[in-house]
Design an enzyme around this catalytic site. Structure first.
Site, PDB file in Angstrom:
ATOM      1  N   CYS A   2      -0.039   8.644  -3.968  1.00 56.19           N
ATOM      2  CA  CYS A   2       0.478   9.796  -4.697  1.00 56.19           C
ATOM      3  C   CYS A   2      -0.450  10.986  -4.463  1.00 56.19           C
ATOM      4  CB  CYS A   2       0.618   9.582  -6.194  1.00 56.19           C
ATOM      5  SG  CYS A   2       1.668   8.204  -6.623  1.00 56.19           S
ATOM      6  N   ARG A  27       0.090  11.074   1.305  1.00 59.58           N
ATOM      7  CA  ARG A  27      -0.397  10.144   0.282  1.00 59.58           C
ATOM      8  C   ARG A  27       0.730   9.365  -0.374  1.00 59.58           C
ATOM      9  NH1 ARG A  27      -5.579  10.958  -1.452  1.00 59.58           N
ATOM     10  NH2 ARG A  27      -5.024   9.908  -3.387  1.00 59.58           N
ATOM     11  N   TRP A  85       4.160   7.701  -4.369  1.00 65.80           N
ATOM     12  CA  TRP A  85       4.243   6.395  -3.714  1.00 65.80           C
ATOM     13  C   TRP A  85       4.500   5.440  -4.865  1.00 65.80           C
ATOM     14  CZ3 TRP A  85       1.899   1.569  -3.685  1.00 65.80           C
ATOM     15  CH2 TRP A  85       2.138   0.780  -2.556  1.00 65.80           C
ATOM     16  N   ASN A 111      -1.480   9.580 -10.812  1.00 64.25           N
ATOM     17  CA  ASN A 111      -1.724   8.735  -9.637  1.00 64.25           C
ATOM     18  C   ASN A 111      -2.493   7.528 -10.135  1.00 64.25           C
ATOM     19  OD1 ASN A 111      -2.532   7.650  -7.159  1.00 64.25           O
ATOM     20  ND2 ASN A 111      -4.218   9.096  -6.945  1.00 64.25           N
ATOM     21  N   GLY A 112      -2.013   6.311  -9.832  1.00 65.04           N
ATOM     22  CA  GLY A 112      -2.726   5.116 -10.271  1.00 65.04           C
ATOM     23  C   GLY A 112      -1.806   4.185 -11.028  1.00 65.04           C
ATOM     24  N   GLU A 495      -6.202  -4.037  15.841  1.00 62.91           N
ATOM     25  CA  GLU A 495      -5.890  -2.616  15.649  1.00 62.91           C
ATOM     26  C   GLU A 495      -4.627  -2.223  16.422  1.00 62.91           C
ATOM     27  OE1 GLU A 495      -6.573  -0.503  13.631  1.00 62.91           O
ATOM     28  OE2 GLU A 495      -6.426   1.483  14.494  1.00 62.91           O
ATOM     29  N   LYS A 499      -1.293  -0.814  14.517  1.00 63.45           N
ATOM     30  CA  LYS A 499      -0.703   0.509  14.812  1.00 63.45           C
ATOM     31  C   LYS A 499       0.794   0.361  15.094  1.00 63.45           C
ATOM     32  CE  LYS A 499      -3.220   2.553  13.535  1.00 63.45           C
ATOM     33  NZ  LYS A 499      -4.528   2.481  13.019  1.00 63.45           N
ATOM     34  N   GLU A 502       2.631  -0.370  11.828  1.00 59.08           N
ATOM     35  CA  GLU A 502       2.652   0.776  10.915  1.00 59.08           C
ATOM     36  C   GLU A 502       3.666   1.841  11.301  1.00 59.08           C
ATOM     37  OE1 GLU A 502      -1.695   1.826  11.001  1.00 59.08           O
ATOM     38  OE2 GLU A 502      -1.335   2.075   8.863  1.00 59.08           O
ATOM     39  N   HIS A 518      -2.814 -22.964  20.217  1.00 57.29           N
ATOM     40  CA  HIS A 518      -2.834 -23.762  18.984  1.00 57.29           C
ATOM     41  C   HIS A 518      -1.638 -23.464  18.099  1.00 57.29           C
ATOM     42  CE1 HIS A 518      -6.715 -25.411  19.990  1.00 57.29           C
ATOM     43  NE2 HIS A 518      -7.119 -24.178  20.305  1.00 57.29           N
ATOM     44  N   LYS A 617      -1.660   7.166   2.801  1.00 56.54           N
ATOM     45  CA  LYS A 617      -2.922   7.307   3.521  1.00 56.54           C
ATOM     46  C   LYS A 617      -4.087   6.630   2.791  1.00 56.54           C
ATOM     47  CE  LYS A 617      -5.553   8.973   6.811  1.00 56.54           C
ATOM     48  NZ  LYS A 617      -5.508   8.225   8.081  1.00 56.54           N
TER      49      LYS A 617
HETATM   50  C1  AGP Z   1      -4.821   2.413   9.114  1.00 56.71           C
HETATM   51  O1  AGP Z   1      -3.962   2.882  10.094  1.00 56.71           O
HETATM   52  C2  AGP Z   1      -4.214   2.263   7.788  1.00 56.71           C
HETATM   53  N1  AGP Z   1      -3.596   3.438   7.329  1.00 56.71           N
HETATM   54  C3  AGP Z   1      -4.998   1.486   6.771  1.00 56.71           C
HETATM   55  O2  AGP Z   1      -5.103   0.181   7.243  1.00 56.71           O
HETATM   56  C4  AGP Z   1      -6.415   1.997   6.383  1.00 56.71           C
HETATM   57  O3  AGP Z   1      -7.291   1.822   7.447  1.00 56.71           O
HETATM   58  C5  AGP Z   1      -6.895   1.229   5.137  1.00 56.71           C
HETATM   59  O4  AGP Z   1      -6.034   1.501   4.090  1.00 56.71           O
HETATM   60  C6  AGP Z   1      -8.318   1.553   4.757  1.00 56.71           C
HETATM   61  O5  AGP Z   1      -8.457   2.898   4.413  1.00 56.71           O
HETATM   62  P1  AGP Z   1      -9.876   3.563   4.220  1.00 56.71           P
HETATM   63  O6  AGP Z   1     -10.550   3.526   5.535  1.00 56.71           O
HETATM   64  O7  AGP Z   1      -9.583   4.940   3.734  1.00 56.71           O
HETATM   65  O8  AGP Z   1     -10.630   2.750   3.216  1.00 56.71           O
END
Ligand code: AGP
Length: 622
Positions: A2, A27, A85, A111-112, A495, A499, A502, A518, A617
């Site tokens: 949020c 966010r 969010w 937010n929260g 990673e 990506k 995501e 395995h 984010k």
């Molecule tokens: C990465 O592409 C993601 N958006 C997510 O995994 C992110 O790395 C994770 O939420 C950790 O965030 P931070 O580095 O702000 O703690």
């Protein structure tokens, strides 16, 4: 999760709020809304949709007003806004913020998560208050209205509210009968305030305020603020006023703009050579005998350390894994591990003064990483934070902070902050190894030298974007992807797969290549593409054996091989060459084509990229 924005003072409040929401939309983007305090009351406008649509609605509503001053926002005295969010309650207009109390006194964004929302709701319902949403947020909103009615004093009502709700929250509030004020409070969720030229602001993310001022007040947990056109006043949850000094944030507001790029993610991928260069320059010094790391950690920091933990979430966790590999390669007398923060915090792990814990978080606001850091600090563990955001909670709570110098990252999928983390973690690990006497001068010089050519290698890869784009287009209709690699490449397989999940929403898994047989190999067929990382190292032959096993099961193979490894062509359908690096530094270079591959696959499939569905984010909820 949020994004929140508040503004009061002599300016076009409406425009400031909408602009701030657009900057924080990454966010959360399930719904959006504003409450504007105009001379005759609140104008509360919200919708399920994006900030651009909200802007249209707000402007349409203003156009109906009669005077020019009304049309340009001149009558708006204060306002709050929110981009959501969803946690509690579905994505509906009713559940969108701002929420209003049933007596119309309070408009509130949050937010929260309010943990005791149900209890508050049950109690107020017995008093005859009618709740209209499914959210946890309506509880503090109705509760505040109740307290304000009882006391007629905003500070007292806010103090009682904050002491009666539990959970994690940022609240930003308008009182109907206090048009020139905004109130806000913070507990375990980010909130920054500022004052400049007769206007006060608050936001979840500093980037929303940079075009107005660089001097920011970061609220601590357990703090509230009253914002007016004259300035910001801060209070503890005990109601006592506190003096607070602003922190100057050097980021340029243009850094948070897309410029000539179609997407922030693409711009941020391009920024990596520069970010890597900046990180190296900021943390190394040239001496008469060569290059030295200079991380400004006390010499005695590693004395008596038996365990090292790198702790993080998501992409930052993969950077932590890479750091763990590097440390282990030079020192097998230490117990070194990378840990997922959301697990670590609930486990009964051994730590204390003989343990060094390094917390890695781009945002510095990830709830699980913060919780893990607090736990470690409470056990007397020696802690270091690595974060990209000066003034973030992690930055402030941990005494020894190292900052990545990536500048604001807006794309939800982390790219430049990952490479900045890898780079800074490499420098940190080298320094710690040196303190322990386990890094030879030769290896140190080799790795520092290797690091210095990384930006040029990243740049060379970026210039070959067209090759990756063609691969992405060719394989975009795969039913899924397996990324395989060994040792240094394993964090990259994770990673690369993350990506794609995501932003392209494609099933993609990462495996240490030796694990394929395995179980996962059972899934392979001609529609499941394998992306194999085969750098020029001692494990090349083993990797090629794993690749052959996949090929024998008809899986199309994309090989990311070391430049000059022509022989590898015969093992794959397509090959992409990566410059040769020092073995330990491969992640810093090898990640670039993986990011571009995910980006172009998502683009080919027509996805939005910067704001992937269901994500936000910074993950400020547990
Ligand atoms: C990465 O592409 C993601 N958006 C997510 O995994 C992110 O790395 C994770 O939420 C950790 O965030 P931070 O580095 O702000 O703690």
């Amino acid at each position: 999760m949020c994004g929140i924005m508040g503004c009061v003072g002599k300016c076009d409040v409406r425009e400031v709020i909408l602009n701030g929401l657009a900057k924080q939309e990454y966010r959360g983007y399930d719904s959006a809304g504003v409450a504007l305090r105009e001379e005759d009351g609140f104008r509360n406008i919200k919708l399920v949709g994006r900030v651009a649509e909200l802007r249209r609605l707000v402007e349409e509503s203003a156009a109906k007003e009669s005077t020019a001053s009304e049309k340009n926002g001149g009558r708006t005295l204060s306002g709050i806004g929110h981009t959501r969010w969803a946690t509690h309650g579905g994505v509906t207009v009713t559940n969108a913020h701002p929420h209003e109390s049933s007596d119309g006194q309070i408009a509130l964004v949050h937010n929260g998560i309010i943990e005791n929302a149900r209890e508050i709701r049950a109690r107020l319902e017995t008093e005859g208050i009618v709740f209209v949403t499914e959210t946890d947020t309506e509880s503090p909103c109705q509760q505040l209205a109740w307290l304000y009615k009882e006391h007629g004093d905003a500070l007292r009502a806010m103090t009682e509210l904050c002491n009666s709700i539990t959970g994690m929250y940022t609240l930003v509030i308008l009182f109907r009968d206090r048009p020139g004020e905004i109130w806000c409070a913070r507990r375990l969720a980010p909130l920054v305030a500022a004052h400049a030229d007769g206007v006060s602001y608050c936001a979840s993310d500093p980037t929303a305020l940079l075009e107005y001022t660089h001097d920011l007040f970061f609220l601590e947990d357990g703090e509230m603020a009253q914002l007016t056109a004259d300035g910001c006043r801060f209070f503890g949850f005990d109601g006592k006023e506190r003096k607070k000094a602003p922190i100057r944030l050097q980021w340029d507001s243009a850094m948070a703009e897309k410029g000539r790029y179609e997407h922030f993610m693409r711009k941020e991928i391009d920024e990596q050579p520069n970010v890597t260069r900046l990180t190296i320059d900021a943390h190394t010094v040239v001496t008469s005998v060569g290059m030295e790391k200079d991380l400004k950690l006390p010499e005695g920091f590693m004395r008596g350390i038996r365990r090292v933990r790198f702790i993080a979430c998501g992409t930052s966790y993969y950077a932590a894994l890479a750091a763990c590999n590097l440390m282990e390669s030079f020192d097998n007398t230490l117990d070194v591990r990378a840990e997922i923060a959301s697990e670590y915090r609930f486990r009964n792990t051994a730590e204390g003064n003989d343990t060094l814990a390094v917390f890695v978080s781009q945002s510095g606001e990830t709830a699980d990483t913060l919780a893990a850091a607090r736990l470690s600090q409470s056990k007397g563990t020696r802690c270091i934070a690595i974060t990209n955001v000066r003034g973030s909670t992690l930055d402030r709570e941990i005494e020894h902070t190292l900052r990545t110098l990536a500048g604001p990252e807006i794309g939800v999928a982390a790219t430049k902050t990952f490479t900045a983390q890898l780079c800074l973690l490499d420098l940190l690990v080298l320094q710690l190894l040196k303190y322990r006497g386990t890094l030879s001068a030769g290896d140190e010089a080799r790795l520092i030298g290797g690091l210095r050519v990384v930006p040029a290698q990243q740049q060379a890869l970026l210039e070959r974007e067209a090759e990756i784009e063609a691969l992405a287009e060719k394989y975009a209709d795969s039913k899924g992807f397996f990324f395989i690699g060994r040792r240094e490449s394993v964090p990259l397989t994770l990673e690369g797969a993350l990506k794609l999940k995501e932003i392209a929403y494609l099933p993609s898994e990462a495996y240490a290549a030796g694990e394929m047989k395995h179980g996962p190999i059972a899934m392979l067929d001609e529609k499941l593409t394998v992306v194999a990382l085969v750098p020029h190292d001692d494990l090349r032959e083993k990797m090629l054996s794993s690749v052959q096993e996949c090929r024998a099961r008809k899986a199309p193979i994309i090989l990311l091989a070391a430049e000059g490894d022509e022989e590898a062509r015969e093992f794959c359908n397509d090959i992409f060459f990566i410059p040769k690096t020092e073995r330990e530094l491969f992640p810093l270079v090898g990640v670039v084509p993986l990011q571009l591959f995910a980006y172009h696959t998502a683009k080919t499939l027509g996805h939005g990229i910067d704001m992937p569905r269901n994500l936000a984010k910074s993950v400020t909820v547990e």
